[in-house]
Design a protein around this motif. Structure first.
Motif, PDB file in Angstrom:
ATOM      1  N   MET A 114       0.855  -1.160   0.000  1.00  0.00           N
ATOM      2  CA  MET A 114       0.000   0.000   0.000  1.00  0.00           C
ATOM      3  C   MET A 114       0.911   1.236   0.000  1.00  0.00           C
ATOM      4  O   MET A 114       1.518   1.581   1.006  1.00  0.00           O
ATOM      5  CB  MET A 114      -0.921  -0.054   1.229  1.00  0.00           C
ATOM      6  N   GLU A 115       0.999   1.845  -1.163  1.00  0.00           N
ATOM      7  CA  GLU A 115       1.898   2.988  -1.356  1.00  0.00           C
ATOM      8  C   GLU A 115       1.500   4.185  -0.491  1.00  0.00           C
ATOM      9  O   GLU A 115       2.342   4.908   0.022  1.00  0.00           O
ATOM     10  CB  GLU A 115       1.922   3.379  -2.829  1.00  0.00           C
ATOM     11  N   LYS A 116       0.206   4.402  -0.324  1.00  0.00           N
ATOM     12  CA  LYS A 116      -0.245   5.545   0.480  1.00  0.00           C
ATOM     13  C   LYS A 116       0.196   5.399   1.935  1.00  0.00           C
ATOM     14  O   LYS A 116       0.539   6.379   2.589  1.00  0.00           O
ATOM     15  CB  LYS A 116      -1.758   5.704   0.386  1.00  0.00           C
ATOM     16  N   LEU A 117       0.190   4.173   2.437  1.00  0.00           N
ATOM     17  CA  LEU A 117       0.647   3.942   3.807  1.00  0.00           C
ATOM     18  C   LEU A 117       2.104   4.353   3.942  1.00  0.00           C
ATOM     19  O   LEU A 117       2.468   5.079   4.868  1.00  0.00           O
ATOM     20  CB  LEU A 117       0.458   2.478   4.211  1.00  0.00           C
ATOM     21  N   SER A 118       2.939   3.924   3.012  1.00  0.00           N
ATOM     22  CA  SER A 118       4.363   4.299   3.037  1.00  0.00           C
ATOM     23  C   SER A 118       4.522   5.813   2.968  1.00  0.00           C
ATOM     24  O   SER A 118       5.362   6.387   3.665  1.00  0.00           O
ATOM     25  CB  SER A 118       5.107   3.651   1.870  1.00  0.00           C
ATOM     26  N   LYS A 119       3.733   6.440   2.125  1.00  0.00           N
ATOM     27  CA  LYS A 119       3.799   7.902   1.970  1.00  0.00           C
ATOM     28  C   LYS A 119       3.513   8.590   3.305  1.00  0.00           C
ATOM     29  O   LYS A 119       4.254   9.479   3.730  1.00  0.00           O
ATOM     30  CB  LYS A 119       2.788   8.354   0.911  1.00  0.00           C
ATOM     31  N   TYR A 120       2.451   8.177   3.985  1.00  0.00           N
ATOM     32  CA  TYR A 120       2.096   8.802   5.262  1.00  0.00           C
ATOM     33  C   TYR A 120       3.128   8.478   6.347  1.00  0.00           C
ATOM     34  O   TYR A 120       3.413   9.319   7.196  1.00  0.00           O
ATOM     35  CB  TYR A 120       0.688   8.391   5.705  1.00  0.00           C
ATOM     36  N   GLN A 121       3.687   7.289   6.312  1.00  0.00           N
ATOM     37  CA  GLN A 121       4.718   6.952   7.290  1.00  0.00           C
ATOM     38  C   GLN A 121       5.939   7.855   7.099  1.00  0.00           C
ATOM     39  O   GLN A 121       6.512   8.344   8.079  1.00  0.00           O
ATOM     40  CB  GLN A 121       5.117   5.478   7.169  1.00  0.00           C
ATOM     41  N   ARG A 122       6.322   8.091   5.844  1.00  0.00           N
ATOM     42  CA  ARG A 122       7.457   8.986   5.574  1.00  0.00           C
ATOM     43  C   ARG A 122       7.142  10.405   6.026  1.00  0.00           C
ATOM     44  O   ARG A 122       7.962  11.056   6.672  1.00  0.00           O
ATOM     45  CB  ARG A 122       7.808   8.970   4.078  1.00  0.00           C
ATOM     46  N   GLU A 123       5.948  10.892   5.686  1.00  0.00           N
ATOM     47  CA  GLU A 123       5.554  12.248   6.064  1.00  0.00           C
ATOM     48  C   GLU A 123       5.529  12.433   7.581  1.00  0.00           C
ATOM     49  O   GLU A 123       5.860  13.500   8.084  1.00  0.00           O
ATOM     50  CB  GLU A 123       4.174  12.585   5.490  1.00  0.00           C
ATOM     51  N   LYS A 169       7.397  10.809   9.579  1.00  0.00           N
ATOM     52  CA  LYS A 169       8.723  10.410  10.061  1.00  0.00           C
ATOM     53  C   LYS A 169       8.653   9.188  10.975  1.00  0.00           C
ATOM     54  O   LYS A 169       9.279   9.119  12.030  1.00  0.00           O
ATOM     55  CB  LYS A 169       9.417  11.575  10.746  1.00  0.00           C
ATOM     56  N   LEU A 170       7.862   8.207  10.521  1.00  0.00           N
ATOM     57  CA  LEU A 170       7.701   6.948  11.238  1.00  0.00           C
ATOM     58  C   LEU A 170       8.396   5.840  10.468  1.00  0.00           C
ATOM     59  O   LEU A 170       8.592   5.957   9.250  1.00  0.00           O
ATOM     60  CB  LEU A 170       6.213   6.613  11.392  1.00  0.00           C
ATOM     61  N   PRO A 171       8.750   4.750  11.138  1.00  0.00           N
ATOM     62  CA  PRO A 171       9.324   3.617  10.402  1.00  0.00           C
ATOM     63  C   PRO A 171       8.328   3.129   9.350  1.00  0.00           C
ATOM     64  O   PRO A 171       7.118   3.145   9.578  1.00  0.00           O
ATOM     65  CB  PRO A 171       9.526   2.549  11.477  1.00  0.00           C
ATOM     66  N   GLU A 172       8.848   2.732   8.205  1.00  0.00           N
ATOM     67  CA  GLU A 172       7.976   2.266   7.121  1.00  0.00           C
ATOM     68  C   GLU A 172       7.733   0.772   7.255  1.00  0.00           C
ATOM     69  O   GLU A 172       8.518  -0.044   6.798  1.00  0.00           O
ATOM     70  CB  GLU A 172       8.584   2.601   5.760  1.00  0.00           C
ATOM     71  N   TYR A 173       6.634   0.441   7.898  1.00  0.00           N
ATOM     72  CA  TYR A 173       6.227  -0.946   8.061  1.00  0.00           C
ATOM     73  C   TYR A 173       5.182  -1.291   7.018  1.00  0.00           C
ATOM     74  O   TYR A 173       4.323  -0.474   6.694  1.00  0.00           O
ATOM     75  CB  TYR A 173       5.608  -1.182   9.441  1.00  0.00           C
ATOM     76  N   LYS A 174       5.252  -2.507   6.528  1.00  0.00           N
ATOM     77  CA  LYS A 174       4.207  -3.016   5.649  1.00  0.00           C
ATOM     78  C   LYS A 174       3.193  -3.753   6.496  1.00  0.00           C
ATOM     79  O   LYS A 174       3.501  -4.215   7.594  1.00  0.00           O
ATOM     80  CB  LYS A 174       4.805  -3.963   4.610  1.00  0.00           C
ATOM     81  N   LEU A 175       1.995  -3.863   5.995  1.00  0.00           N
ATOM     82  CA  LEU A 175       0.979  -4.622   6.700  1.00  0.00           C
ATOM     83  C   LEU A 175       1.318  -6.106   6.632  1.00  0.00           C
ATOM     84  O   LEU A 175       1.919  -6.567   5.661  1.00  0.00           O
ATOM     85  CB  LEU A 175      -0.401  -4.361   6.104  1.00  0.00           C
ATOM     86  N   VAL A 176       0.935  -6.845   7.650  1.00  0.00           N
ATOM     87  CA  VAL A 176       1.156  -8.289   7.703  1.00  0.00           C
ATOM     88  C   VAL A 176      -0.155  -8.951   7.340  1.00  0.00           C
ATOM     89  O   VAL A 176      -1.216  -8.585   7.858  1.00  0.00           O
ATOM     90  CB  VAL A 176       1.599  -8.721   9.119  1.00  0.00           C
ATOM     91  N   GLN A 177      -0.074  -9.921   6.447  1.00  0.00           N
ATOM     92  CA  GLN A 177      -1.283 -10.604   6.013  1.00  0.00           C
ATOM     93  C   GLN A 177      -1.497 -11.870   6.831  1.00  0.00           C
ATOM     94  O   GLN A 177      -0.558 -12.611   7.119  1.00  0.00           O
ATOM     95  CB  GLN A 177      -1.199 -10.963   4.530  1.00  0.00           C
ATOM     96  N   GLU A 178      -2.723 -12.087   7.199  1.00  0.00           N
ATOM     97  CA  GLU A 178      -3.081 -13.270   7.967  1.00  0.00           C
ATOM     98  C   GLU A 178      -2.946 -14.519   7.104  1.00  0.00           C
ATOM     99  O   GLU A 178      -3.267 -14.513   5.913  1.00  0.00           O
ATOM    100  CB  GLU A 178      -4.532 -13.120   8.440  1.00  0.00           C
TER     101      GLU A 178
END
Length: 113
Positions: free
Chosen positions: A1-10, A12-21
């Protein structure tokens, strides 16, 4: 999810990906929920900008996720410990089960208050 990465960068949070069940691994559910909590703020921001017909997560939903993670955490730890061993013995399992009983009893008593 590119938008998640974008908001994490904005933010200044670590860029975590979602974990799938993974249906056959209960601990993947725990890891997925734990990650949801780790990315709560940027995930909420990202979800608010897309129109994918996804349900909105209310504060009661986040509370339920937090409770589930808190309850599942001791079970996750025991699962990890047992999975790391080639030969799990009763000398290790019995104390772990007793500890889980104490933890769950304590959680139930706290919830009743």
């Amino acid at each position: 999810m590119e938008k998640l990465s974008k908001y994490q960068r904005e933010m200044k949070l670590p860029e975590y990906k979602l974990v799938q069940e993974v249906e056959t691994r209960w601990n993947s559910t725990y890891l997925m929920l734990e990650r949801f909590l780790a990315v709560k703020v940027p995930l909420s921001a990202a979800l608010s900008t897309i129109d994918a017909g996804l349900p909105v997560l209310f504060s009661s939903d986040w509370d339920a996720i937090e409770s589930a993670v808190r309850i599942l955490h001791p079970f996750f730890q025991v699962t990890e410990e047992i999975s790391a061993e080639l030969n799990v013995t009763a000398s290790k399992c019995i104390p772990m089960v007793r500890n889980l009983q104490k933890v769950t009893t304590s959680m139930m008593q706290q919830q009743e208050k």
